[in-house]
Design an enzyme around this catalytic site. Structure first.
Site, PDB file in Angstrom:
ATOM      1  N   CYS A 119       0.884  -1.220  -0.089  1.00 11.85           N
ATOM      2  CA  CYS A 119      -0.144   0.149  -0.160  1.00 11.85           C
ATOM      3  C   CYS A 119       0.887   1.254  -0.032  1.00 11.85           C
ATOM      4  O   CYS A 119       0.454   2.386   0.381  1.00 11.85           O
ATOM      5  CB  CYS A 119      -0.906   0.194   1.132  1.00 11.85           C
ATOM      6  SG  CYS A 119      -1.949  -1.451   1.352  1.00 11.85           S
ATOM      7  N   LYS A 159      -8.264   0.170  10.768  1.00 10.47           N
ATOM      8  CA  LYS A 159      -8.403  -0.752   9.735  1.00 10.47           C
ATOM      9  C   LYS A 159      -7.420  -1.998  10.231  1.00 10.47           C
ATOM     10  O   LYS A 159      -6.256  -1.745  10.500  1.00 10.47           O
ATOM     11  CB  LYS A 159      -7.859  -0.461   8.498  1.00 10.47           C
ATOM     12  CG  LYS A 159      -7.960  -1.284   7.465  1.00 10.47           C
ATOM     13  CD  LYS A 159      -7.599  -0.768   5.897  1.00 10.47           C
ATOM     14  CE  LYS A 159      -7.485  -1.826   4.925  1.00 10.47           C
ATOM     15  NZ  LYS A 159      -7.077  -1.273   3.769  1.00 10.47           N
ATOM     16  N   LYS A 214     -13.065  -1.278  10.148  1.00 13.31           N
ATOM     17  CA  LYS A 214     -13.065  -2.170   9.129  1.00 13.31           C
ATOM     18  C   LYS A 214     -12.318  -3.224   9.455  1.00 13.31           C
ATOM     19  O   LYS A 214     -11.012  -3.038   9.939  1.00 13.31           O
ATOM     20  CB  LYS A 214     -12.589  -1.379   7.813  1.00 13.31           C
ATOM     21  CG  LYS A 214     -12.373  -2.392   6.693  1.00 13.31           C
ATOM     22  CD  LYS A 214     -11.729  -1.703   5.390  1.00 13.31           C
ATOM     23  CE  LYS A 214     -11.304  -2.905   4.457  1.00 13.31           C
ATOM     24  NZ  LYS A 214     -10.410  -2.549   3.591  1.00 13.31           N
TER      25      LYS A 214
END
Ligand code: PBG
Length: 315
Positions: A127, A187, A240
């Site tokens: 990422c 997350k 999440k």
């Protein structure tokens, strides 16, 4: 026995009258995967009913979605090529940028969110920018700024940084003072993202994401993540995945009372679809119970692949 709690459960009418949490299509955000080409609807094996869509198909799909009452989507891109710096992520004519323009042209009132991350665009699948085998946090931030700015220039209403880089919200806020930022603040490094990585072709080519996404054993840390993102200027924060993290949603809402979202992720979708296909559960009832629970926990809205189907049942 003076108080009999069963009194209020006696009829459907009474139950409806005192129900604390109800769902509406306004609470749902539909995720879509945009791919190159024309007339393309590529089924995603581990997410029955979900497709990688070329932009013309995506616009058709979104028109149908809006008719069910859902007014918001989040976009992910499947670029035609990848490189170490994820250039496709900030290209003026990148897949997401084109998709946003087409969607806002066709449906100006649709709220278009974009996922701001590099994993779909980097050849290594991480990422951010790599230094050796590590993601270099601070070298990644300018790229995330470029990606977000390019999405907003294309017409995106909300940018949603999902890479768990420290300081990303501040960096985006600096670049985009007036844009709504939905931060994937808490997350977790989760096995529930498996089907998404098939859908988006974004699995890391080596290692995992545990050096940037959160450890699932941690709750207090989620509150620290959220506090920082709010201080840096996030408008909405997200937890999440959703289902295994309802406690985090609930603690965050109680602590901060800020606008909150939760992501009912790909693995949560896949499990319900798989059991539903086998007739092991009543799929429709399980979906509605699941979405209601996420809202009851404290989420104001829910990103879910069930959005289109579920909205049709609500109206
Ligand atoms: C990008 C991103 C991911 C998801 C949303 N944004 C994948 C990941 O972090 O590996 C997962 C969504 C889902 O599983 O439905 N970083």
């Amino acid at each position: 026995m003076k108080t009999r709690l069963r009194n209020l459960r006696q009829t459907a009418g009474l139950r409806k009258l005192v129900r604390e949490t109800t769902l509406s299509p306004d609470d749902l955000v539909m995720p879509y995967f945009a791919r190159p080409g024309k007339g393309q609807r590529t089924p995603i094996g581990s997410m029955p009913g979900q497709f990688q869509l070329s932009i013309d198909e995506l616009v058709k799909e979104a028109r149908g979605l809006v008719k069910t009452g859902v007014g918001s989507i989040i976009l992910f891109g499947i670029p035609s090529s990848k490189d170490p710096k994820g250039s496709g992520g900030f290209a003026k004519n990148g897949i997401v940028q084109q998709a946003v323009r087409a969607l806002k042209d066709a449906l100006p009132d649709l709220v278009v969110m974009t996922d701001v991350c590099m994993c779909e665009y980097t050849d290594h699948g991480h990422c951010g920018i790599l230094k050796g085998r590590e993601v270099d946090n601070d070298a990644t931030l300018p790229y995330l700024q470029k990606i977000a700015v390019s999405h907003v220039e294309a017409g995106a209403d909300i940018v949603a940084p999902s890479g768990m880089m420290d300081g990303v919200v501040g960096a985006l806020r600096q670049a985009l003072p007036k844009t709504t930022i939905l931060s994937y603040a808490a997350k977790y490094a989760s096995a529930f993202y498996g089907p998404f990585r098939e859908a988006a072709g974004s699995a890391p080519q080596f290692g995992d994401r545990k050096a940037y996404q959160m450890d699932y054993g941690n709750g207090d840390e989620a509150l620290r993540e959220i506090r920082l993102d709010l201080e840096e200027g996030a408008d909405i924060i997200m937890v999440k995945p959703a289902l295994a993290y309802l406690d985090i949603i609930s603690r965050a809402k109680e602590t901060f009372g800020c606008p909150m979202a939760a992501y009912n992720v790909s693995g949560e979708y896949a499990m319900i679809k798989a059991a539903g296909e086998r007739g092991w559960i009543d799929e429709k009832k399980v979906i509605l119970e699941t979405l209601t629970s996420i809202k009851r926990a404290g989420s104001d809205f829910i990103l879910t692949y069930f959005a289109r189907g579920a909205a049709a049942w609500m109206t």
